[in-house]
Design a protein around this motif. Structure first.
Motif, PDB file in Angstrom:
ATOM      1  N   VAL A 236       0.838  -1.202   0.000  1.00 47.59           N
ATOM      2  CA  VAL A 236       0.000   0.000   0.000  1.00 47.59           C
ATOM      3  C   VAL A 236       0.871   1.251   0.000  1.00 47.59           C
ATOM      4  O   VAL A 236       0.510   2.278  -0.595  1.00 47.59           O
ATOM      5  N   ALA A 237       2.033   1.186   0.655  1.00 51.42           N
ATOM      6  CA  ALA A 237       2.942   2.339   0.661  1.00 51.42           C
ATOM      7  C   ALA A 237       3.473   2.615  -0.739  1.00 51.42           C
ATOM      8  O   ALA A 237       3.610   3.776  -1.143  1.00 51.42           O
ATOM      9  N   ALA A 238       3.774   1.557  -1.489  1.00 51.40           N
ATOM     10  CA  ALA A 238       4.302   1.732  -2.845  1.00 51.40           C
ATOM     11  C   ALA A 238       3.304   2.456  -3.738  1.00 51.40           C
ATOM     12  O   ALA A 238       3.695   3.224  -4.633  1.00 51.40           O
ATOM     13  N   ILE A 239       2.027   2.226  -3.508  1.00 53.79           N
ATOM     14  CA  ILE A 239       0.997   2.902  -4.301  1.00 53.79           C
ATOM     15  C   ILE A 239       0.832   4.344  -3.837  1.00 53.79           C
ATOM     16  O   ILE A 239       0.775   5.277  -4.640  1.00 53.79           O
ATOM     17  N   ARG A 240       0.803   4.535  -2.537  1.00 54.25           N
ATOM     18  CA  ARG A 240       0.526   5.873  -2.008  1.00 54.25           C
ATOM     19  C   ARG A 240       1.659   6.859  -2.248  1.00 54.25           C
ATOM     20  O   ARG A 240       1.415   8.056  -2.405  1.00 54.25           O
ATOM     21  N   VAL A 241       2.912   6.402  -2.259  1.00 56.04           N
ATOM     22  CA  VAL A 241       4.008   7.357  -2.466  1.00 56.04           C
ATOM     23  C   VAL A 241       3.969   7.968  -3.861  1.00 56.04           C
ATOM     24  O   VAL A 241       4.541   9.033  -4.090  1.00 56.04           O
TER      25      VAL A 241
END
Length: 741
Positions: A236-241
């Motif tokens: 989810v972090a990879a998408i949000r960044v």
């Protein structure tokens, strides 16, 4: 279970061999012609061929409902080069159930001894097969044959026989009983394939979240189920960044994930290997420090956003981003909508007493920690879903049933899948029968291939005749006190992690040359966690390569700033600045201090020289040097350091040839040249003035006779010296005046 029986081809070969011997004997009597015939007969003998494989499995996960027939899937594959005629399959069982887990394991993993199944069920014809062909058949057994069987797990044996070979397959039939009152939990990990970089990039996210992508398949498999999700926050972090630049498929995937009402917990970032961290001696699990370096302001327009909602909305869904606008925080980026508390899930088979004790130390009054482990870690054959070992709180999933579910999720044939589900049903039935009121927890574990993950999840939700529920209900159950086995850690992975930690420390020191060290240290920590991910355990060789590649990249970074070596330097003066090239391969400017130390007393140098090196370029640094001798050979030692005096790169030494007397010689030569030029200038000036004076006298004299002019010209020529310079001659009138005086 699948087994094989050798082909009958050897009988044919023995017959041909006997025939060959007979022909050879005839050749001795009747001559060479018969010998040739024998050779031809021997040449037709077929080579050794693989055996026929055979599998059998009951439908409906092996559960036989009252009054229903038993359906058994049969599958045979002919790997030989010969065709196989129609064969026969004999199905049998026993009135004696498999009462314990050890009995069940022995039956499923054994050779299917005929004396264990003494009750015949049915005989059915198995169609013939061409060379390399397969045969699939569904056999139906009258359910009345199981009338009077008490609830339990019963062995099922299928024996296949044909003229080309055969085999034995073992499975089980479950006669369901009372499902009891305990809860059922099904844990499903939402993880990405192994990578060596800190976060999935846009291209990888596009592939994984597209239709049939690994992440999309996982999410679709749990949609509409009650599965407990174990989510890797790195995804989810990879998408949000990426903010507004995230791929559309990835954004949709994230929205779908956060919109599911399923209970969930967060895995460690990148699903990092907890057991290896404990074996390496870490006091607490590693975690990312920040992910700011992965974000750009242009991806997060400063537009107002709706008022943030709590992570769990009234309808049970979870918001995809709790940030109030602007650059999201680390907590915003990694939020998976988890329920309160911390759940640690070490890889199956890696957690023992030491790992559990280490995880327990991470509990706080407001955030209690609980460890999810497989039942194989217990000292008994029990499978209590809620347990306690000392002060450590545990969730225990049935290792046998979970392994079978994993096999079902990755099976490539329907028969293999049904066989795996039958095994899972059998283990669950034994657990429920032993503790009807206790909860049951299973996991569809981490795996490389998941050809039918959804089918396995749906089947898992019905194990033991129960209905799946959430993690909170199981965690609220009073724990059972258990003992834990000692599980040896993987020394090679622990050693590799130790090297990574040492490299990270060196990189943190190195980053002090940057205005913002986090641009280097944050991706390093994230990448370390990815390399430590449990996904690499599924491919040990590739995992070892990932460790090695990461170390190589770190060493390359540490060597990206250095002094460029050069040939010897000549100092042709008593003092002068010497220039040295400082290389910076980093994409950021760096601040350095160049430390210069003379090799002996011949040189006096400025000890420290500040250097500001631009990104991806070579900068010239000048160091003032003074020579104490006129001539000689010396050495100058240079070392780059950060503003905090951390050594950067290796020290470099330069040979310096001192030629200070050349400066004195040069000054003398220059002085001589200047003096000569001054003398020549004076001579030229005097000559020019005399010529001008002579010209003025000539202009002032009265007109004369041409003959007199010629005579005067002759006298002028006589008054000139051999090189053409005018010579002063005494004026007779002056002599006379002198004489008069």
């Amino acid at each position: 279970m699948t087994s094989t029986r050798p082909s009958r081809a050897p009988r044919t070969r023995r017959f041909l061999a006997a025939l060959t011997a007979t022909v050879a004997l005839a050749a001795a009597v009747f001559g060479a012609g018969a010998a040739v015939a024998a050779d031809r007969a021997g040449a037709t003998s077929p080579p050794d061929e693989p055996s026929i494989s055979f599998t059998a499995a009951p439908a409906d996960g092996g559960v036989l409902a009252a009054g229903q027939p038993l359906t058994v899937s049969l599958s045979a594959r002919n790997s030989t080069s010969l065709s196989v005629a129609t064969g026969t399959v004999h199905l049998s069982t026993s009135a004696r159930p498999l009462a314990t887990r050890s009995d069940l394991r022995a039956w499923l993993e054994g050779d299917g001894a005929a004396d264990r199944t003494d009750v015949a069920l049915a005989d059915t014809a198995m169609p013939g097969m061409a060379a390399g062909g397969t045969s699939v058949l569904t056999a139906t057994v009258d359910g009345a044959l199981f009338a009077g069987y008490a609830p339990g797990v019963y062995p099922l044996r299928a024996a296949y026989d044909s003229d080309g070979g055969g085999g034995i397959a073992t499975s089980v039939v479950v006669i369901p009983g009372d499902p009891g009152t305990g809860a059922l939990g099904v844990v499903v990990p939402i993880t990405a394939p192994a990578i060596g970089t800190g976060l999935l990039d846009s291209e990888e996210l596009t592939e994984l979240t597209a239709a049939r992508g690994a992440l999309r398949v996982e999410l679709d498999a749990v949609t509409g189920t009650s599965a407990i999700l174990a989510v890797d926050p790195a995804i989810v972090a990879a998408i949000r960044v990426l903010g507004t630049k995230a791929p559309a498929t990835a954004t949709q995937w994230l929205d779908d994930l956060m919109g599911l009402p399923n209970p969930r917990f967060a895995l460690q970032f990148a699903d990092a290997d907890l057991a290896t961290q404990v074996a390496a001696g870490l006091k607490a699990p590693l975690a990312p420090t920040t992910l700011d370096s992965y974000m750009t302001a242009s991806s997060f327009p400063a537009a107002s956003s709706p008022t943030p909602q709590p992570s769990g909305s009234p309808d049970g869904s979870h918001n995809s981003n709790d940030s109030t606008g602007g650059i999201p925080t680390l907590a915003d980026l990694t939020d998976v909508g988890a329920d309160p508390g911390v759940v640690f899930w070490p890889a199956t088979g890696t957690a023992g007493a030491e790992v559990v004790a280490a995880d327990a130390t991470q509990s706080t009054p407001t955030s209690p920690a609980i460890t999810l482990i497989d039942s194989g870690a217990l000292t008994t054959d029990d499978t209590p879903a809620r347990a306690q070992a000392g002060d450590a709180q545990l969730l225990v999933y049935d290792a046998d049933a979970s392994t079978a579910l994993g096999s079902a999720a990755s099976a490539t044939s329907s028969t293999d899948r049904q066989g795996a589900l039958a095994a899972a049903s059998a283990y669950a039935a034994l657990a429920v029968a032993k503790a009807p009121g206790a909860p049951l927890l299973v996991a569809v574990d981490r795996s490389l291939e998941r050809t039918d993950l959804r089918g396995a999840v749906i089947a898992a939700q019905q194990l033991g005749g129960r209905t799946a529920t959430g993690l909170a209900q199981i965690a609220a159950t009073p724990p059972v006190s258990v003992g834990l086995r000692a599980v040896a850690g993987d020394d090679s992975r622990a050693d590799a992690l130790g090297h990574l930690i040492a490299d990270e420390t060196a990189l943190a020191d190195f980053s002090s040359i940057l205005a913002t060290p986090e641009v280097l240290t944050a991706p390093e920590r994230a990448s370390m966690l990815q390399v430590l991910g449990n996904a690499w355990r599924l491919t040990p060789d590739r995992g070892a390569s990932a460790f090695a590649d990461h170390r190589a990249q770190t060493k390359k970074t540490l060597a990206s700033v250095s002094i460029t070596p050069s040939s010897s330097i000549t100092l042709a003066a008593t003092s002068a600045p010497l220039g040295f090239a400082v290389r910076n391969d980093l994409p950021w400017p760096v601040s350095l201090v160049l430390i210069a130390t003379p090799g002996d007393a011949r040189l006096v140098v400025q000890n420290t020289t500040p250097v500001e090196a631009g990104p991806e370029q070579t900068t010239r640094a000048k160091v003032p040097v003074q020579a104490r001798v006129g001539s000689g050979e010396s050495t100058l030692h240079l070392q780059l350091r950060s503003p905090t005096m951390v050594a950067i790169g290796d020290p470099v030494s330069f040979a310096v040839s001192v030629r200070a007397e050349w400066e004195s010689v040069g000054l003398i030569v220059m002085a001589a040249i200047v003096g000569l030029m001054l003398v020549l200038g004076v001579v030229r000036t005097v000559t020019r003035r005399r010529r001008r004076a002579l010209a003025r006298r000539s202009d002032a004299a009265p007109e004369a006779d041409p003959a007199e002019d010629a005579s005067a010209a002759d006298r002028s020529d006589d008054a000139t010296d051999p090189v053409g310079a005018p010579v002063d001659r005494a004026d007779p009138s002056d002599s006379e005046r002198g004489g008069d005086a």
